[in-house]
Design an enzyme around this catalytic site. Structure first.
Site, PDB file in Angstrom:
ATOM      1  N   CYS A  90       6.963  30.429  -2.603  1.00 34.55           N
ATOM      2  CA  CYS A  90       7.848  30.298  -3.770  1.00 34.55           C
ATOM      3  C   CYS A  90       9.001  31.294  -3.742  1.00 34.55           C
ATOM      4  O   CYS A  90      10.003  31.104  -4.430  1.00 34.55           O
ATOM      5  CB  CYS A  90       7.055  30.480  -5.063  1.00 34.55           C
ATOM      6  SG  CYS A  90       5.619  29.404  -5.182  1.00 34.55           S
ATOM      7  N   HIS A 348       8.850  22.569  -9.938  1.00 34.07           N
ATOM      8  CA  HIS A 348       8.942  23.724  -9.050  1.00 34.07           C
ATOM      9  C   HIS A 348       8.844  23.312  -7.585  1.00 34.07           C
ATOM     10  O   HIS A 348       7.789  23.409  -6.968  1.00 34.07           O
ATOM     11  CB  HIS A 348       7.821  24.711  -9.417  1.00 34.07           C
ATOM     12  CG  HIS A 348       7.681  25.875  -8.506  1.00 34.07           C
ATOM     13  ND1 HIS A 348       8.748  26.482  -7.864  1.00 34.07           N
ATOM     14  CD2 HIS A 348       6.570  26.568  -8.108  1.00 34.07           C
ATOM     15  CE1 HIS A 348       8.294  27.484  -7.119  1.00 34.07           C
ATOM     16  NE2 HIS A 348       6.986  27.553  -7.248  1.00 34.07           N
ATOM     17  N   CYS A 378       7.316  35.115  -8.223  1.00 30.26           N
ATOM     18  CA  CYS A 378       6.087  35.438  -7.493  1.00 30.26           C
ATOM     19  C   CYS A 378       5.846  34.397  -6.413  1.00 30.26           C
ATOM     20  O   CYS A 378       6.435  33.312  -6.425  1.00 30.26           O
ATOM     21  CB  CYS A 378       4.893  35.525  -8.436  1.00 30.26           C
ATOM     22  SG  CYS A 378       4.521  33.978  -9.279  1.00 30.26           S
TER      23      CYS A 378
END
Length: 391
Positions: A90, A348, A378
């Site tokens: 990510c 996402h 994160c």
């Protein structure tokens, strides 16, 4: 060291994985689409790009074979424009931006593209697991291979964040996305993409491919209520993570053009803002969500920035628990934190999200005539990336 300017930003709309408009769109096509538009918005020539760095959380299959270089070629940038793909899950997008920014700051290049791409539809459900687990490390530290849902449940339990608090946050986040959409904020950054989508009839199971144009995010649910969220079953029995308080699996791509700030100013190019700093954080893999706090604290210390100096905070919505934990630890004011909602509503695409945060936050600073923002993301393995932005 040279100052680094961001001179353009754009993204695809974010599509639902498997069920959405990008479920058949190759990573090369997605990335090339936003890269071409980013160059056009910057008002430069493609040949001026000296490197393309793309973040990708799952760099294999349709996002493999160094998708950055392939996308640059497919975008028509010419054989003289190189590319490299980076993976920090990510955190890949912000990591890509840091690579380009560092090269510009050191004078190695004058202009580059930082981007992010993810086709969860075409990649995540077809992963190559040959050799994926390494038993000697797994015996010592099994959480390296935990699912992110497991890490979210652990953090919520360990740090006393209740299911009700998680769901209440989601209601607020969905509301903020709805308000941002109504104000046309997300439309400003989205470049429509015409593509082919696989559609499956629920009743018959028959599939067909249809032409579609994706011009808006598919994920937001304006009708979200606390009652609806409370009725959802947790992913793991006894846990607090549900489909409603976790970010959605999604497909998408985004890109920014970054340039030597003096060169951009000399040429009269529009400057969205400046990249001022970058920092990393790292914690135990099972506590992935909490890594944003040490990354941001390090970033602030390195750049001599106090909390009162920050006009906007963007704290990654990997899960509602991610945002709630880090907001509580950093004590960021809610009126300046995730002001336009986040990934729980929007979705996402792992490698894309950091670039979306970068571009969206700079645009919001401009709307507010504000100066400084911090973005924290994160990432799997117990890590986080953080960036300091200015206008």
């Amino acid at each position: 060291m040279k100052d680094v300017a961001v001179v353009s930003y754009c993204r695809t709309a974010i599509a639902k994985a498997q069920r959405g408009a990008l479920n058949q769109t190759h990573g090369i096509a997605m990335a090339a689409h936003v890269m071409k538009e980013a160059v056009a918005r910057a008002k430069i020539e493609a040949g001026e790009i000296e490197d393309v760095v793309l973040g990708c959380g799952l760099p294999e299959g349709a996002t493999g074979h160094n998708v950055a270089r392939s996308a640059a070629l497919f975008a028509g940038f010419g054989v003289g424009v190189p590319g490299v793909t980076v993976n920090r899950y990510c955190g890949s997008g912000l990591t890509a931006a840091s690579y380009v920014a560092n090269a510009i700051a050191r004078g190695e290049i004058a202009c580059g593209i930082a981007g992010g791409v993810e086709s969860i539809s075409l990649v995540q459900f077809n992963l190559n697991f040959n050799g994926f687990f390494y038993e000697p490390l797994q015996q010592i530290m099994p959480a390296v291979w935990w699912t992110m849902n497991q890490t979210a449940d652990l953090v919520a339990e360990k740090y006393g964040i209740s299911r009700q608090a998680l769901d209440e946050y989601v209601v607020m986040s969905q509301k903020r996305v709805t308000e941002a959409n109504a104000a046309g904020k997300y439309a400003e950054e989205i470049i429509p993409i015409a593509t082919q989508m696989k559609v499956t009839d629920k009743a018959t199971g028959a599939s067909s491919v249809v032409a579609v144009t994706l011009d808006r995010d598919e994920g937001p649910r304006p009708d979200t209520t606390l009652e609806k969220l409370s009725a959802l079953k947790p992913v793991y029995e006894g846990g607090t993570t549900t489909a409603g308080n976790a970010s959605q699996l999604s497909d998408g791509a985004a890109a920014v053009v970054m340039m030597d700030a003096d060169l951009a100013a000399k040429r009269g190019l529009s400057i969205l803002g400046y990249w001022r700093g970058f920092a990393l954080g790292s914690v135990a893999p099972e506590e992935m969500s909490i890594a944003i706090t040490p990354a941001i604290r390090k970033l602030m210390k390195l750049n001599a920035v106090n909390a009162d100096d920050v006009d906007l905070w963007e704290l990654h919505e990997a899960y509602a628990v991610t945002t709630l934990y880090n907001q509580r630890e950093l004590q960021t004011p809610w009126e300046r934190t995730n002001v336009n909602g986040g990934a729980i509503a929007l979705g996402h695409p792992y490698g894309m999200s950091g670039i979306r945060y970068l571009g969206s936050t700079l645009l919001e600073l401009g709307r507010r005539n504000a100066k400084r923002a911090i973005v924290g993301v994160c990432t799997a393995g117990g890590m986080a990336t953080a960036a300091l932005l200015e206008r």
